[in-house]
Write an enzyme that holds these catalytic residues in place. Sequence first.
Site, PDB file in Angstrom:
ATOM      1  CD  GLU A  91      -3.394  -0.408   1.833  1.00  0.00           C
ATOM      2  OE1 GLU A  91      -3.394   0.360   2.710  1.00  0.00           O
ATOM      3  OE2 GLU A  91      -4.233  -0.885   0.942  1.00  0.00           O
ATOM      4  CG  HIS A 138       9.075 -29.379   1.068  1.00  0.00           C
ATOM      5  ND1 HIS A 138       9.771 -30.515   0.615  1.00  0.00           N
ATOM      6  CD2 HIS A 138       9.893 -28.924   2.213  1.00  0.00           C
ATOM      7  CE1 HIS A 138      10.759 -30.860   1.698  1.00  0.00           C
ATOM      8  NE2 HIS A 138      10.890 -29.801   2.361  1.00  0.00           N
ATOM      9  CE  LYS A 184     -11.788   2.000   1.069  1.00  0.00           C
ATOM     10  NZ  LYS A 184     -11.189   3.047   1.836  1.00  0.00           N
TER      11      LYS A 184
END
Lengths: 349, 349
Positions: free
Chosen positions: A208, A229, A339
């Site tokens: 951010e 792994h 938003k």
Amino acid sequence: NIEEIISFAKSLKVRNFVQLGIGGSALAASAAISFLQKEKPDKRYFCLDNIDPQRLKTVLELDQADTVFHVVSKSGSTIETLSQLFVIKQHVKNANIVISTDNTDTFLRKFGTQNNYKIFDIPKEVGGRYSAFTSVALLPMAFFGFDIASYIEGAKEAVRKTRDKWGFPIDLANLVVSTYDRCKVFVMFAYKDRLYEVADWFRQLWAESLGKNNLGQTPIKALGTTDQHSQLQLYQEGIKDKLIVFLDTISDVDYTIEQAYEPFNYLKGKSIAKIMEIEKQSTIKALDESNVPTAEIFLEKIDEFTLGAFFCSLMITTAKVGEFWKINPFDQPGVELGKKYTKERLQND
Amino acid sequence: NIEEIISFAKSLKVRNFVQLGIGGSALAASAAISFLQKEKPDKRYFCLDNIDPQRLKTVLELDQADTVFHVVSKSGSTIETLSQLFVIKQHVKNANIVISTDNTDTFLRKFGTQNNYKIFDIPKEVGGRYSAFTSVALLPMAFFGFDIASYIEGAKEAVRKTRDKWGFPIDLANLVVSTYDRCKVFVMFAYKDRLYEVADWFRQLWAESLGKNNLGQTPIKALGTTDQHSQLQLYQEGIKDKLIVFLDTISDVDYTIEQAYEPFNYLKGKSIAKIMEIEKQSTIKALDESNVPTAEIFLEKIDEFTLGAFFCSLMITTAKVGEFWKINPFDQPGVELGKKYTKERLQND
């Protein structure tokens, strides 16, 4: 203010602490509790950092007389957090609620005042991902009995040392900037379970703060030895676009192998923590030989001071890299469009 | 073989199932249990997929009479898993142990035979990360009462559909290959908590299979809506090197907001799952406008058949991309060097 938080935390005579917040309103608290975990069989932590109703169900099934909800939203208008709060209000009679929000006149503050909830201030100038030293994280930490004064001292020490041009925050910033031509991905490779959420906290800080102007570096949290792994094949022989930072600390519990069997006799007398350490060193060596840049950060103690210093150091590194790249590390304009669409859809639906 | 697994699972009259395995020996099982979770208050799952002694401690503190250990290593010589097994052997008298390993003559098989443990075969030709349809995942799934026959049917159906050139596995491979010039990072953006470990399973499949010859694509697991508040700024405005695939499914539990408050009146009558859905769609729309390539996979049911089909489909996608890039998606030579150094250090230390 610290005294006020400690005494309020002590007054909470409940078993369950539910943090109701998302992103910067949750990550530092979760990371701190995960890193410091001294055994508290009588206290439990839950985090509603996603709006998934499945998670909300778990929290609504707790014994509510034994639960406190810490509702955190700096803007006081985070849709996810408010939605959950409204559902909790209608499901839980006399829910035990405390609020952390911006010290200006947010919706959440008004709501808290009307309902007579305790309210802690988040200073207006402190962005969500830099709120690790406000009540957002301090209240849950104090609830679990952690020494928040020492945690803040650690942060102050990090600032002092950096002023003297000492230590890793500046070195790390230089490494990032000098390898950026090649390394667009930053792997925070946590080599203890308790550091994985710390890596997650970093992941938000980095993404951010620096992901702007078509720049930035994609942060990845990885867990050693597990991801040896899972991801190591890629790190070792795949696309060479990564800077890998190993993050490690001591083991406060260990087991020694007393009996081993052919052809694994060499494991005899080795401890689990020792094997883990050797795995890490061998991984670093192999990556070095493949010309993948690596660095290592080792936290010498599992305590509040060390964590505070570490959080603050990474904030300094972030600010330094932002300075180099001419990026403002304190805003996040890129999330506004989503938003806006969310609000429009919710209003018109 | 499936009948044998089911009947063996039924014979386990214990509460705790501990999977002792790392990477491909753990991920499919964890993902399946996390995705399917139908409530089983009487059964618990633990996974030793890291060698951290702290995690081992948790497992050693379980009631051992009420615990079964499923020790999984295809090679039969995974250092982490064997080290943990040796410690468990010395701490737990008559530990209840069952083994899954390669059907050739591995150390773990000999060890199991000597100790009279039940042993399930992993076919030699099936690599660890493709073992989701062997006892590695089938045994824990059967323990929790999941319908493994239906899960395998789902996989078969995915293979049949692909033969008819139908469905998303081929489309997704084409999307990856056609955007690869720009997109070196593949974000699997899970929009339900229960899908986050599925994304983690994918992350291994993708990294180990395709991360070779200086090629590959870095896989990232992300969680919506959480990571809207952590990574979206970067995805939206930062470095444009990402292909973002949204992974979602239905909600089997939900809550409706009955009372909301100004200026959030528009939340009234909305359910939590609905809000989450709108957040996702708004995020996709915003990313589209920023010219970030996205795709969406929606699992229409939370059941075994759907999961089997999905796992198998992604394996097909992986093989297809490998074909395009002229990469063998079934080996992992890049992890051998680190393993060699680990063994040397352990032998000489």
